[in-house]
Design an enzyme around this catalytic site. Structure first.
Site, PDB file in Angstrom:
ATOM      1  N   VAL A  68       0.826  -1.208   0.000  1.00 20.82           N
ATOM      2  CA  VAL A  68       0.000   0.000   0.000  1.00 20.82           C
ATOM      3  C   VAL A  68       0.858   1.256   0.000  1.00 20.82           C
ATOM      4  CG1 VAL A  68      -1.622   1.348   1.401  1.00 20.82           C
ATOM      5  CG2 VAL A  68      -1.994  -1.101   1.073  1.00 20.82           C
TER       6      VAL A  68
ATOM      7  N   VAL B 257     -18.945 -11.375  -6.223  1.00 15.75           N
ATOM      8  CA  VAL B 257     -19.190 -12.392  -7.256  1.00 15.75           C
ATOM      9  C   VAL B 257     -17.990 -13.333  -7.329  1.00 15.75           C
ATOM     10  CG1 VAL B 257     -19.640 -12.846  -9.693  1.00 15.75           C
ATOM     11  CG2 VAL B 257     -20.599 -10.804  -8.619  1.00 15.75           C
TER      12      VAL B 257
ATOM     13  N   LYS C 181     -25.684 -12.268  -8.730  1.00 13.74           N
ATOM     14  CA  LYS C 181     -24.350 -12.203  -9.330  1.00 13.74           C
ATOM     15  C   LYS C 181     -24.427 -11.964 -10.838  1.00 13.74           C
ATOM     16  CE  LYS C 181     -22.521 -15.245  -5.740  1.00 13.74           C
ATOM     17  NZ  LYS C 181     -22.113 -16.628  -5.410  1.00 13.74           N
TER      18      LYS C 181
END
Length: 435
Positions: A37, A136, A209
């Site tokens: 990060v 999903v 989904k």
């Protein structure tokens, strides 16, 4: 030496199967995550319903709270991760967090499929990031490739297995000859199916989904209500055996496709027969796989664990890293793309092949009368198989491509024939055009 950047603080909503794994990964991979990060990630708090509940991962009791709204609106929180699911209170908490400038990572397929318009609008109005890879297909990197990697291409079709529970059940029915109920009981015993499996076996989970996939793939707004949904509860061992005898396997598929003229899209979740040579036919047990066809990229397949605490948490962590990087850089990820505004066409306009099984009287002229009904509705028959059983017979027909409306009208007329004892099953046949 450059000055170390201040930590980015993460608020977590929910500490169940997925949330507890998010906590574990944030703790165990803290050094690696900070390096990726460019700043440390710290857990600011975890909102739960019951403080004293035993959890899969140890959580510092000082981090736990039952006041979720207070947590997501705290000034020291940068990123809110929502893994509680459902519509409310998830929607209200996400909207409150965005209004207070927080970036959002969510795994909430139901909310995004039902009211994604509200969530995406709030993200745009508040300049907030909204990432939802885990909504999903669990750990499978799928939404970001559709949203970003294929942004310069034109997706024609998305065809996939996006529910592990139903895939496990159908796989066991195919490999062992088990009945639906026996396979479901086994799935429940292994933790693949809930005590109340309705959302999975009736197709609600896959439909949500499919709506998300279609919206991203076709740059249009698609909701769960737009998706034609069928479950697998009526699939019998005889259906599975019949498919097997013809070289097919039955799968619950999410099918999202542009019409031939490119002006509309079809989105449906049916149980369907696919050839055993198709890449999706080999997807076993509780795994997920999604087949994407684009004009320039061609055919792509994404495969992996579609559910489970650690796999889904992996997708959540990937999104956390993405939004954290964006906050440090002062940028945002891509917004919802609905510029194409393609309408979802009625199920009756969907074109595919069909497998029809009829219980009929075993006497001369039956096939001719049945064939006449198909011809009346312009549904062409490709193959026919008949097996005698005393005074009755089973007639199995596979059609050429036809509209759902034409096939439905055919079935209606067949039921009115006195020689047809019963329409035993009607199933779509997909994937014959995909190697």
């Amino acid at each position: 030496m450059s000055k170390a950047k201040p930590a980015l603080r993460v608020a977590l909503l929910g500490c169940g199967v997925v949330g507890s794994q998010v906590v574990r990964l944030l703790r165990e991979q803290s050094d690696d995550l900070a390096a990726r990060v460019g700043a440390p990630l710290e857990l600011a708090g975890v909102a739960v319903r019951r403080l004293g509940r035993k959890r899969d991962t140890d959580v510092d009791p000082a981090l736990l709270t039952t006041d979720a709204e207070a947590l997501v609106t705290r000034d020291d929180v940068d990123i809110v991760v929502e893994v509680i699911g459902g519509i409310e209170p998830a929607r209200s908490l996400i909207l409150a967090a965005m209004a207070h400038g927080k970036s959002i990572v969510s795994a909430n397929k139901a909310l995004l499929a039902e009211d994604g318009a509200t969530i995406h609008r709030a993200a745009r109005e508040n300049g907030a990031d909204l990432y939802f890879e885990a909504s999903v297909a669990g750990a499978i990197p799928l939404l970001r490739p559709l949203r970003e990697s294929l942004a310069g291409d034109r997706v024609r079709r998305v065809l996939g297995i996006v529910n592990g529970t139903t895939n496990y059940i159908l796989d066991k029915m195919d490999s062992t000859g088990a009945s639906f109920n026996d396979a479901l009981e086994e799935a429940q015993a292994l933790g693949y199916a809930e005590a109340d499996p309705t959302a999975d076996v009736e197709g609600f989970d896959a439909a949500a989904k499919a709506a998300i996939l279609a919206g991203i793939a076709f740059h249009s707004r698609v909701t769960a209500a737009d998706v034609h949904r069928e479950g697998i509860t009526e699939i019998t061992a005889a259906d599975v055996a019949s498919a097997k005898g013809m070289g097919y396997v039955i799968k619950l598929l999410a099918i999202c496709a542009r019409s031939d003229d490119g002006k509309t899209v079809g989105v449906r979740v049916p149980p369907a027969m696919i050839p055993r040579s198709h890449p999706l036919a080999g997807v076993r047990e509780a795994y997920n796989a999604v087949f994407v066809e684009a004009e320039s990229a061609g055919r792509l397949m994404f495969y992996g664990a579609g559910a489970g605490g650690a796999p889904t948490a992996s997708a959540v962590l990937g999104d956390i890293v993405a939004v954290a990087r964006n906050r440090i850089a002062g940028t945002r990820g891509p917004e919802e793309s609905t510029y194409a505004d393609l309408k979802v066409h009625p199920m009756g306009d969907s074109i595919t092949r069909y497998h029809v099984s009829l219980d009929v009287a075993d006497k001369p002229g039956v096939l001719a009368r049945v064939a006449e009904i198909f011809a009346r509705h312009d549904v062409s028959i490709q193959t026919v198989r008949q097996e005698g059983r005393g005074d009755d017979a089973q007639l199995v027909l596979v059609t050429h491509r036809a509209s759902d409306a034409a096939l439905s009208a055919t079935i209606k007329d067949l039921r009115d024939l006195n020689i047809v004892r019963a329409v035993a099953s009607v199933m779509r046949v997909e994937g014959d055009d995909t190697p």
